[in-house]
Motif scaffolding. Structure first.
Motif, PDB file in Angstrom:
ATOM      1  N   HIS A  16       0.769  -1.247   0.000  1.00  0.00           N
ATOM      2  CA  HIS A  16       0.000   0.000   0.000  1.00  0.00           C
ATOM      3  C   HIS A  16       0.796   1.290   0.000  1.00  0.00           C
ATOM      4  O   HIS A  16       0.268   2.336  -0.372  1.00  0.00           O
ATOM      5  CB  HIS A  16      -0.948   0.001   1.203  1.00  0.00           C
ATOM      6  CG  HIS A  16      -2.158  -0.837   0.954  1.00  0.00           C
ATOM      7  ND1 HIS A  16      -2.132  -2.210   1.017  1.00  0.00           N
ATOM      8  CD2 HIS A  16      -3.418  -0.503   0.593  1.00  0.00           C
ATOM      9  CE1 HIS A  16      -3.322  -2.690   0.707  1.00  0.00           C
ATOM     10  NE2 HIS A  16      -4.125  -1.677   0.446  1.00  0.00           N
ATOM     11  N   CYS A  27      -2.230  -4.736  -6.314  1.00  0.00           N
ATOM     12  CA  CYS A  27      -3.056  -4.152  -5.251  1.00  0.00           C
ATOM     13  C   CYS A  27      -2.846  -2.635  -5.163  1.00  0.00           C
ATOM     14  O   CYS A  27      -2.628  -1.977  -6.166  1.00  0.00           O
ATOM     15  CB  CYS A  27      -2.789  -4.851  -3.926  1.00  0.00           C
ATOM     16  SG  CYS A  27      -3.601  -6.454  -3.850  1.00  0.00           S
ATOM     17  N   CYS A  28      -2.874  -2.092  -3.945  1.00  0.00           N
ATOM     18  CA  CYS A  28      -2.998  -0.634  -3.857  1.00  0.00           C
ATOM     19  C   CYS A  28      -1.702   0.121  -4.095  1.00  0.00           C
ATOM     20  O   CYS A  28      -1.726   1.239  -4.604  1.00  0.00           O
ATOM     21  CB  CYS A  28      -3.625  -0.247  -2.526  1.00  0.00           C
ATOM     22  SG  CYS A  28      -5.408  -0.455  -2.613  1.00  0.00           S
ATOM     23  N   HIS A  41      -6.020  -8.343  -5.514  1.00  0.00           N
ATOM     24  CA  HIS A  41      -5.747  -9.171  -4.338  1.00  0.00           C
ATOM     25  C   HIS A  41      -5.575 -10.667  -4.656  1.00  0.00           C
ATOM     26  O   HIS A  41      -4.607 -11.294  -4.236  1.00  0.00           O
ATOM     27  CB  HIS A  41      -6.909  -8.955  -3.367  1.00  0.00           C
ATOM     28  CG  HIS A  41      -6.732  -9.547  -2.027  1.00  0.00           C
ATOM     29  ND1 HIS A  41      -5.625  -9.324  -1.244  1.00  0.00           N
ATOM     30  CD2 HIS A  41      -7.535 -10.378  -1.309  1.00  0.00           C
ATOM     31  CE1 HIS A  41      -5.761  -9.973  -0.105  1.00  0.00           C
ATOM     32  NE2 HIS A  41      -6.898 -10.621  -0.115  1.00  0.00           N
ATOM     33  N   CYS A 100      -2.695  -6.584   3.166  1.00  0.00           N
ATOM     34  CA  CYS A 100      -3.259  -7.407   2.089  1.00  0.00           C
ATOM     35  C   CYS A 100      -2.238  -8.345   1.458  1.00  0.00           C
ATOM     36  O   CYS A 100      -2.456  -8.858   0.348  1.00  0.00           O
ATOM     37  CB  CYS A 100      -3.931  -6.560   1.010  1.00  0.00           C
ATOM     38  SG  CYS A 100      -5.225  -5.513   1.694  1.00  0.00           S
ATOM     39  N   GLY A 125     -13.074  -1.653  -2.546  1.00  0.00           N
ATOM     40  CA  GLY A 125     -12.784  -2.868  -1.790  1.00  0.00           C
ATOM     41  C   GLY A 125     -12.122  -3.950  -2.603  1.00  0.00           C
ATOM     42  O   GLY A 125     -11.691  -3.745  -3.741  1.00  0.00           O
ATOM     43  N   CYS A 126     -12.135  -5.121  -2.020  1.00  0.00           N
ATOM     44  CA  CYS A 126     -11.144  -6.156  -2.253  1.00  0.00           C
ATOM     45  C   CYS A 126     -11.643  -7.244  -3.194  1.00  0.00           C
ATOM     46  O   CYS A 126     -12.643  -7.080  -3.878  1.00  0.00           O
ATOM     47  CB  CYS A 126     -10.832  -6.769  -0.908  1.00  0.00           C
ATOM     48  SG  CYS A 126     -10.905  -5.594   0.474  1.00  0.00           S
ATOM     49  N   CYS A 176      -9.007  -2.723  -5.262  1.00  0.00           N
ATOM     50  CA  CYS A 176      -9.108  -3.924  -6.100  1.00  0.00           C
ATOM     51  C   CYS A 176     -10.354  -3.923  -6.968  1.00  0.00           C
ATOM     52  O   CYS A 176     -10.401  -4.630  -7.977  1.00  0.00           O
ATOM     53  CB  CYS A 176      -9.035  -5.157  -5.214  1.00  0.00           C
ATOM     54  SG  CYS A 176      -7.397  -5.332  -4.473  1.00  0.00           S
ATOM     55  N   CYS A 205      -6.874   2.260  -1.778  1.00  0.00           N
ATOM     56  CA  CYS A 205      -7.864   2.227  -0.681  1.00  0.00           C
ATOM     57  C   CYS A 205      -7.896   3.544   0.092  1.00  0.00           C
ATOM     58  O   CYS A 205      -8.972   4.038   0.419  1.00  0.00           O
ATOM     59  CB  CYS A 205      -7.547   1.099   0.279  1.00  0.00           C
ATOM     60  SG  CYS A 205      -7.648  -0.518  -0.458  1.00  0.00           S
ATOM     61  N   TYR A 252     -13.086  -7.954   1.848  1.00  0.00           N
ATOM     62  CA  TYR A 252     -12.676  -8.953   2.841  1.00  0.00           C
ATOM     63  C   TYR A 252     -12.065  -8.291   4.080  1.00  0.00           C
ATOM     64  O   TYR A 252     -12.066  -8.836   5.177  1.00  0.00           O
ATOM     65  CB  TYR A 252     -11.615  -9.925   2.272  1.00  0.00           C
ATOM     66  CG  TYR A 252     -10.207  -9.420   2.482  1.00  0.00           C
ATOM     67  CD1 TYR A 252      -9.501  -9.690   3.665  1.00  0.00           C
ATOM     68  CD2 TYR A 252      -9.584  -8.598   1.548  1.00  0.00           C
ATOM     69  CE1 TYR A 252      -8.228  -9.158   3.894  1.00  0.00           C
ATOM     70  CE2 TYR A 252      -8.340  -8.073   1.771  1.00  0.00           C
ATOM     71  CZ  TYR A 252      -7.663  -8.358   2.945  1.00  0.00           C
ATOM     72  OH  TYR A 252      -6.433  -7.817   3.180  1.00  0.00           O
ATOM     73  N   SER A 253     -11.504  -7.078   3.912  1.00  0.00           N
ATOM     74  CA  SER A 253     -10.535  -6.565   4.879  1.00  0.00           C
ATOM     75  C   SER A 253     -11.205  -5.758   5.989  1.00  0.00           C
ATOM     76  O   SER A 253     -12.256  -5.149   5.785  1.00  0.00           O
ATOM     77  CB  SER A 253      -9.555  -5.668   4.107  1.00  0.00           C
ATOM     78  OG  SER A 253      -8.815  -4.875   4.972  1.00  0.00           O
ATOM     79  N   LYS A 264     -10.085  -3.047   6.844  1.00  0.00           N
ATOM     80  CA  LYS A 264     -10.057  -1.688   6.297  1.00  0.00           C
ATOM     81  C   LYS A 264     -11.337  -1.397   5.513  1.00  0.00           C
ATOM     82  O   LYS A 264     -11.844  -0.282   5.540  1.00  0.00           O
ATOM     83  CB  LYS A 264      -8.844  -1.508   5.377  1.00  0.00           C
ATOM     84  CG  LYS A 264      -7.521  -1.578   6.102  1.00  0.00           C
ATOM     85  CD  LYS A 264      -6.358  -1.468   5.129  1.00  0.00           C
ATOM     86  CE  LYS A 264      -6.262  -2.713   4.274  1.00  0.00           C
ATOM     87  NZ  LYS A 264      -5.321  -2.571   3.156  1.00  0.00           N
TER      88      LYS A 264
HETATM   89  S1  MSK Z   1      -5.508  -3.755  -1.669  1.00  0.00           S
HETATM   90  S2  MSK Z   1      -7.787  -3.534   1.258  1.00  0.00           S
HETATM   91  S3  MSK Z   1      -7.598  -6.135  -0.990  1.00  0.00           S
HETATM   92  S4  MSK Z   1      -8.986  -3.206  -1.998  1.00  0.00           S
HETATM   93 FE1  MSK Z   1      -6.002  -2.003  -0.903  1.00  0.00          FE
HETATM   94 FE2  MSK Z   1      -7.346  -4.571  -2.394  1.00  0.00          FE
HETATM   95 FE3  MSK Z   1      -8.902  -4.506  -0.270  1.00  0.00          FE
HETATM   96 FE4  MSK Z   1      -6.376  -4.743   0.039  1.00  0.00          FE
END
Ligand code: MSK
Ligand code: SF4
Length: 653
Positions: free
Chosen positions: A292, A327-328, A345, A366, A473-474, A504, A545, A579-580, A582
């Motif tokens: 991230h 990912c991010c 992800h 993640c 989101g993921c 994602c 994110c 899933y997260s 966050k």
């Molecule tokens: S990377 S928080 S899987 S969006 Fe931000 Fe993707 Fe969700 Fe991680």
């Protein structure tokens, strides 16, 4: 003497666990493999690699998901608690209806949810702090590797904080602003400056409800205090604190993360790039950055362009060095630098199984703890860089901004030297990359519209764009990979609803071609005409994110322009494959800000009908918005459309 590049530390021994698993080898049955491929993902480039994992017995997230079935129904319902040593406790009616301490189902579910929100909020806000500390180092002249890429944005934010930019160098301003923003984390003034970006009427709702955040770290600590046994006992009070903590993420830590990343690395502008697993190059050293935090990945971008390392790559037989995102942190680089993106992800293990990846550089969040196991089946090095996120079997560099470039060079050097260990016979890079358009910061959207959001407001008022939806989101193996995101996005644009996406979700849409201007052809007639005239896609990539804060700012600017609170706007949020922890914080701050939000995966709250009712209905009387849960993205699109049309009627447009 020139500074020496740092050396890595091996976090325990390099794993060598790639054993062919007899259970998965049974999947050699082609019919079963075909069935699983169809069930697991809609990402066509992922399928050949996923097939390889099944044939070779390489464990993936989907295998582990299957191993975990059926889930514990008490955990799934949020009814288990192991907070203290009087337990663990589970609520199993009719006889076990309270834990040893006396907590009932409502309290246990609410406490677990507050824990989840606090975890997610802490992760985002701590990421924001890392960015901010880099700004402060720049301001104090303690790093030569970073600078101010957007001095104008620095000046604008400084003014928001009451700091006059007049006559000050960017560095001086960075130091002053950095310090003022760091104080937001643990401060005594009891409010956050960036809350003032929200419409006044929205802020009044927070004040009246007592959920205006007082400090970024403070709200997380408050949550942790409340879930200690013997503190919070009222589930409503606990959930209100969840909203307050989430607001400290969205309008605090995440917003700081986004704004200061823009200041340090540049505010994104519209640009083109490519996406999917085929962005790997057979004849190049391939390096993926995953996680991230752009403080690391921005330095890797510089290091891969270093002539000495490029020459070394060529000496080792490669044509060059190919950096790709995941990912991010990938989204951060894609938005600002146009660096190609390899996936989201659930692509993270598959990138390694291409056999063409020399190194995966990870920071935090993640990142599957098992990546070093996956990598042990190939020559790939996993290089971890955050003291918070060491991984057994990885090489660890203690990355800090004061030695950012040297460390990034050392990491890239390891990857380049690893090229000779690649087995060309095992390289499998399926298909072709998909083109995309990215970089839709609020500033970039305004520029595309001629300098303000007024044309967007006019288009919404005229009904050419019915409304806007933040899809975020993921991925989650509970949902077929990318299916939720792509199906929902397609259904909404067809209904002339603009999609603004991050994380994602945006990557899924990009892989499906929805971030191309040509995707306007899939939109309803009105939205298609708008997109064609502006030469933009109907799905706009707004970043990572933490960049959901851009969506908050967009909503706030629309609300301020119309002089209405956010909850009156024809907008919504959705997290079809979240899933997260966050993502729970994001959903909570969307709803607390007045944005109706539809989840595609049920949170672990079903054990308390009272909590479910509060979140899906009761909150309407408090923040004028609520959650809904709808696993079917087609039905979710209908819920969102109905909500947007209702808001349009209420607004009289
Ligand atoms: S990377 S928080 S899987 S969006 Fe931000 Fe993707 Fe969700 Fe991680
Ligand atoms: Fe059980 Fe209460 Fe302890 Fe939770 S806090 S484990 S419900 S006694």
């Amino acid at each position: 003497m020139a500074d020496e590049e740092p050396k890595p530390v091996l976090v325990r021994e390099r794993l060598d666990v790639c054993e062919l698993d007899r259970v998965r080898m049974a999947l050699m049955n082609p019919a079963l493999i075909a069935q699983k491929l169809a069930e697991r993902t809609i990402d066509e480039n992922a399928k050949p690699l996923l097939e390889r994992t099944m044939k070779d017995g390489i464990e993936t997230v989907w295998d582990r998901y299957e191993m975990q079935q059926p889930p514990c129904k008490y955990c799934e319902a949020g009814l288990s608690c192991h907070r203290c040593a009087m337990g663990p406790c589970r609520i199993i009616p009719p006889h076990r209806i309270r834990g040893v301490c006396g907590a009932d189902a409502d309290l246990i579910v609410a406490r677990n949810l507050l824990d989840t929100i606090a975890t997610g909020s802490a992760a985002h806000s701590d990421h924001g702090r890392d960015i901010l500390e880099t700004l402060y180092l720049v301001g104090m002249g303690k790093t030569k590797d970073y600078g101010i890429a957007d001095p104008e944005k620095l000046r604008v934010i400084a003014k928001e904080y009451g700091i006059s930019p007049d006559g000050k160098s960017s560095e001086k301003l960075a130091a002053e602003l950095g310090r003022a923003m760091l104080e937001e984390y643990g401060m005594v003034k009891n409010t956050l400056q960036l809350l003032n970006r929200a419409p006044k009427a929205t802020r009044e709702i927070w004040d009246n409800l007592g959920i205006s955040p007082r400090g970024i770290d403070r709200e997380v600590v408050d949550c942790m205090h409340r879930i200690q046994m013997g503190v919070g006992a009222d589930y409503v009070n606990i959930l209100l604190q969840g909203l307050r903590c989430s607001l400290s993420d969205g309008w605090g830590g995440s917003m700081i993360g986004t704004d200061i990343s823009d200041v340090l690395f540049g505010t994104p502008t519209i640009k083109s790039s490519q996406i999917n697993l085929a962005v790997l190059k057979e004849d190049h050293v391939n390096i993926a950055v995953h996680g991230h935090n752009p403080v690391l990945s921005e330095m890797v971008v510089k290091a891969v362009a270093d002539p000495e390392l490029v020459a070394l790559a060529k000496k080792n037989g490669a044509k060059g060095i190919n950096l790709v995102g995941l990912c991010c942190t990938g989204s951060e680089l894609l938005m600002r630098k146009g660096i190609p993106m390899s996936g989201n992800h659930l692509n993270q293990e598959l990138v390694i199984t291409s056999g063409a990846l020399e190194a995966m550089i990870v920071d935090y969040q993640c990142i599957f703890p098992s990546l070093a196991r996956t990598a042990s089946c190939f020559h790939t090095l996993i290089i971890s860089t955050s003291a918070k996120a060491k991984m057994p079997g990885s090489y660890f560099f203690d990355f800090h901004a004061d030695k950012g470039f040297l460390t990034a060079k050392a990491i890239v050097r390891m990857a380049v030297e690893n090229f000779k260990n690649r087995n060309p016979k095992r390289v499998l890079i399926p298909g072709k990359p998909v083109p995309l358009m990215s970089g839709f910061s609020n500033e970039a959207i305004k520029n595309a519209l001629g300098g303000s959001f007024k044309p967007l407001i006019d288009l919404i008022a005229a009904g050419k764009i019915r409304g806007a939806v933040g899809i975020v989101g993921c991925n989650n193996p509970h949902v077929k990979h990318d299916y939720g995101h792509v199906t929902l996005s397609k259904a909404l644009i067809k209904k002339n609803i603009l999609c603004v996406e991050t994380g994602c979700a945006a990557i899924a849409s990009a892989k499906a071609g929805l971030l191309r201007p040509e995707a306007a052809a899939l939109a309803g007639d009105d939205l298609r005409a708008v997109c064609e005239s502006l030469k933009i896609p109907p799905v706009l990539h707004m970043g990572s994110c933490v960049d959901n804060s851009r969506i908050l700012v967009l909503a706030a600017e629309l609300g301020n322009a119309l002089n209405v609170p956010i909850h009156k706007l024809p907008i919504a949020g959705a997290a079809p494959e979240w899933y997260s922890q966050k993502a729970v914080s994001i959903g909570a701050y969307f709803v607390a800000s007045g944005v109706y939000t539809v989840l595609g995966v049920m949170p672990h709250i079903s054990g308390s009908p009272a909590v479910v009712s509060l979140l899906t209905d009761g909150l309407k009387g408090a923040v004028n918005a609520s959650f809904a849960v709808e696993p079917d993205p087609v039905k979710a699109a209908v819920l969102i459309e109905n909500h947007i049309e209702k808001k349009r009627v209420e607004l009289g447009i």
